[in-house]
Design an enzyme around this catalytic site. Sequence first.
Site, PDB file in Angstrom:
ATOM      1  N   PRO C 127       0.818  -1.230   0.000  1.00 42.59           N
ATOM      2  CA  PRO C 127       0.000   0.000   0.000  1.00 42.59           C
ATOM      3  C   PRO C 127       0.842   1.265   0.000  1.00 42.59           C
ATOM      4  O   PRO C 127       0.514   2.234  -0.680  1.00 42.59           O
ATOM      5  CB  PRO C 127      -0.808  -0.120   1.296  1.00 42.59           C
ATOM      6  CG  PRO C 127      -0.910  -1.593   1.540  1.00 42.59           C
ATOM      7  CD  PRO C 127       0.348  -2.199   1.020  1.00 42.59           C
ATOM      8  N   GLU C 363       4.297  -2.732 -13.518  1.00 42.07           N
ATOM      9  CA  GLU C 363       5.631  -3.093 -14.002  1.00 42.07           C
ATOM     10  C   GLU C 363       6.477  -1.847 -14.227  1.00 42.07           C
ATOM     11  O   GLU C 363       7.349  -1.811 -15.088  1.00 42.07           O
ATOM     12  CB  GLU C 363       5.532  -3.876 -15.319  1.00 42.07           C
ATOM     13  CG  GLU C 363       4.866  -5.217 -15.169  1.00 42.07           C
ATOM     14  CD  GLU C 363       5.873  -6.337 -15.016  1.00 42.07           C
ATOM     15  OE1 GLU C 363       7.063  -6.128 -15.334  1.00 42.07           O
ATOM     16  OE2 GLU C 363       5.481  -7.425 -14.583  1.00 42.07           O
ATOM     17  N   THR C 365       5.555   2.456 -13.781  1.00 43.35           N
ATOM     18  CA  THR C 365       4.680   3.347 -14.533  1.00 43.35           C
ATOM     19  C   THR C 365       5.471   3.924 -15.694  1.00 43.35           C
ATOM     20  O   THR C 365       6.708   4.036 -15.643  1.00 43.35           O
ATOM     21  CB  THR C 365       4.174   4.521 -13.674  1.00 43.35           C
ATOM     22  OG1 THR C 365       5.312   5.302 -13.258  1.00 43.35           O
ATOM     23  CG2 THR C 365       3.394   4.032 -12.467  1.00 43.35           C
TER      24      THR C 365
END
Lengths: 395, 259, 385
Positions: C127, C363, C365
């Site tokens: 997160p 993977e 940005t």
Amino acid sequence: MTIQIDLEKCTGCSLCVPVCPFGVMELVNDKARVKEGCNLCGACVDACTFDAIKIEKAEQKVSEGYKGVWVFAEQRDGKLKSVAYELVSEGRKLADKLGTELGAVCLGHNIKDVEHLFQYGADKVYLADDPTLADHQEDLYTELLLNLIKKYRPEILIAGATSMGRSFVPRVAALLYTGLTADCTRLDIDPETKLLLQTRPTFGGNVMATIMCQAKRPQMATVRPHVFKKGTHHKERKGQIIKVDFKKEAVTARTKLVKFIEDLSEKVKLDEAEIIVSGGRGLGKPENFQIIKELAEVLGAAVGSSRPPVDEGWIPYSHQVGQTGKTVCPKLYIACGISGSVQHIAGMGTSECIIAINEDPNAPIFQVATYGIVGDLFKVIPMLTEKLKRSRGPV
Amino acid sequence: MNIIVCIKQVPGTTEIKIDPKTNTLVREGVKSIINPFDTYALEEGVRLKERYNGKVTVITMGPPQAEEALRETISLGADEAILLSDRAFAGSDTWATSYVLSKAVAKITNYDIVICGRQTLDGDTGQVGPELSEMLKLPFVSYVSKVEEIKDKHIRVQRMIEEGHEVIETTLPAVITVVKEINVPRLPSLRGSMKAKTAKIPVWTAADIGAEVDKSGIPGSPTRVVKIFFPKREHKSEIFQGTVEEQVAKLVERLEKII
Amino acid sequence: MEYFLTEQQKLIRNIARRIAEERIIPVRAELDEKEQFPWEIIKDIANADLFRIFIPEQYEGMGEGSFALCIAVEELSRACAGVALTYAADALGAFPILLYASEKQKQQYLPAIASGMRLTAFGLTEPGAGSDAGAIKTTAKRDGDSYILNGTKQFITNGGEAEIYTIIALTDPTKGARGASAFIVEKETPGFTFGKKEKKMGIRCSATRELVFHNCRIPKENLLGKEGLGFIVTMKTLDSSRPGVGALAIGLAQGALEAAVAYARQRVQFGHPVSAIQAVQHMLANMAMELEAARALVYATAKTIDSGAKDFTEEGAMAKVFATDMAMKVTTDAVQVFGGAGYMRDYPVEKMMRDAKINQIYEGTNQVLRNVIALELLRRKGLRE
């Protein structure tokens, strides 16, 4: 056994090339030549206007001493099937043309109404009725039919092309080293040779082939249920029942029936229904069979299906009408959203009245339909159901 | 478990169309495939091999190009394939075909089960399976829709007939024919395809399997095609025109007379 | 265009294409609607030996490289990006093992992965740690013969369905990024549970879940490589998988382009097919060109990796950014070519457009990767190496 092309007579016109159903005729250096795979069917001989093709058939030693037409009268659980009566009716015609007797072979347990076979035209019934035959085991049927044929020597044997017929009759044919033609749509006696002419559709139904079993006996053929119709029923006609004496110990079945699971999904049995309403791929999704069911209910009809909905799992296989499903011959067949593939038509093409509803005006089903509507079945069928409900009242 | 599967290479579409102008056959663009019902037979054979450990040998009687079909079976899981090919076999009917196959199976000697598809697309007689079983003198079960179990040289199967399903038990070796409800055939695998490219596929002639020439091909076939003709289509259909209401009204009118 | 596929690569392409056409296309809309994991198709892919492509031969693989993997991913993606992602993410999860596992670990895990019987997943993102991967907080504390994992991973593809997870966790929180290590954690390990399944815009048949570690004890043998190697494992893993993401984008765009062309050819407006309208033709031409350029870049990258190159960070980033930006544009334009129909779920292109977006984000940005490309570019002073 040869096919010869007279190279002097051959003009290289190539008319023979496209008529060969097996594709084995070719032109080499402007002359016709036969490739491997020739079946000696003679289509090219008929097509050649220069008489350049000759087929020589070798003489075959004909088996002697065979007389009589036999029908295998199939039963299940003691009840004779409709196809038994259909074939007895047809067999009667063949026997009359040959001036010979018609026999019916009946194997099973507690078989009822055997006299009906005489009423449809049989002269004799060869009956083996025994508890050991109750499970319809094919090893026993094969042995029994084989021995009966060896003893009584009929020249012709016809049977229904049912699961049972297609499973054990070929075994008898193999053991007798005789010819068997499956799914015949027409049977005739050749006036010259008195041989059985067995006609069946080939290559998707666009080509018909007539087959003969010249030397071996009996000449055997299977016929799908409902291809022939039951003939007239003469209540007073009688015949002779010959009880088959078989030594039970000598014949044992190698297979064992563990249990039978009946398919209970059909409310009205498809095979015997007078009216059938069928759905096809055009329905789009399984829920839409509801439209078919509603129309069927108003007509008191059975519900059928072409193959694609069965393959998709929309409706059980027992509803499938077609070459690998059931053959039906109802008074009325309503095909909804069915394109009319040759395989489907093989299963319903002899229905008395065929109605087709399809949005594609070029769908092959219209070629066999008596009446047709080119339109959206989702509009047509509910409307038809409504109109029929109002005119017929509740069923 | 040694499993033999019999296949046939058939034309991709058996609907030979007729050119309406010349009334002759149109045969272009038809490629050859493994008879669809035989793909189910092969798949069942491969599943049995995976379940009970064994080997799948595929055989076919056909012209040299049938080898393609055999290679495809290797990419689908078959271990070996054998082509039965000889001029003497050409034109065989179902009896002669079953005879040739039986000779090949006999030559293979060590096998537990022979699996065939229920019928072919082009012949659709369904006769070779049962005839083969008699020539091999083996128990026979047709229309198998499920192999429940194989144990101690016994096999228990479900068989699909018009009225429902039978559960049948018999001894092995045996011959069975299968229906398409039995499984969903797999797609070729990578390793299978690589193996298929380099696999050696022996060709057995009549002499190799001891098939008598007068029991094979046209001489050996009790049945013969004597005539080929095109059925006349004399059918006239009545197609209703108009709005949906009009079409349905006309149809109902006709129906009332029949039902 | 000719890309000189070997016989084996052609087989891979043909088999993947058959699976795409016979098994994926008929069910893709339903899988998307129901957000259902494509287990049946995974079985078909496994049976076809496609999971063996990226595993070396000595571990029951086919020993093919990045290029072959790209071919397979592209073919599957042409049918459904969600299914292709499930397959590609399996390769992603396997890379740490392929690159850094000991012989014993390889023997233990690679054959099962090759068979497709056990799926894998790669667990890095948290997160609080997306682009800022260094900010991960999951810890792996050494305790005797074990490590104890604590923390939560987020947005993990194949989470919950995979059985083998390669997890990046901090063995030494004081060292920051250099304190991270890579571990193998198996499903069903006590203390390892899954959070909710995410509801996504696209790639809906792909399973995306949280991984929750609560005093999860794993054997010390499950450490990949050495302690502290975690970030290098991460970088190398992501570098290796970037062409695959590019291939996924290419396949997706290919499917969209085919659908757009077919539709334009038969949709009649103003008395002729819309494919006769020049504006539409130019759109299609641009789509085709961009797709072809992206394909060439992705394939070139894959072949560079297969040639044994030691460093391909820049190439991988370029291929990923270019192809995924292209796919977003091509799928969006495909919907445009379809007109109103393209917006409806009855037609496949709106799903393709929804599927395309994520590829610009995960993977790495496309913004972060542009940084990566720029830094590499500056390092090499813009000269060709």
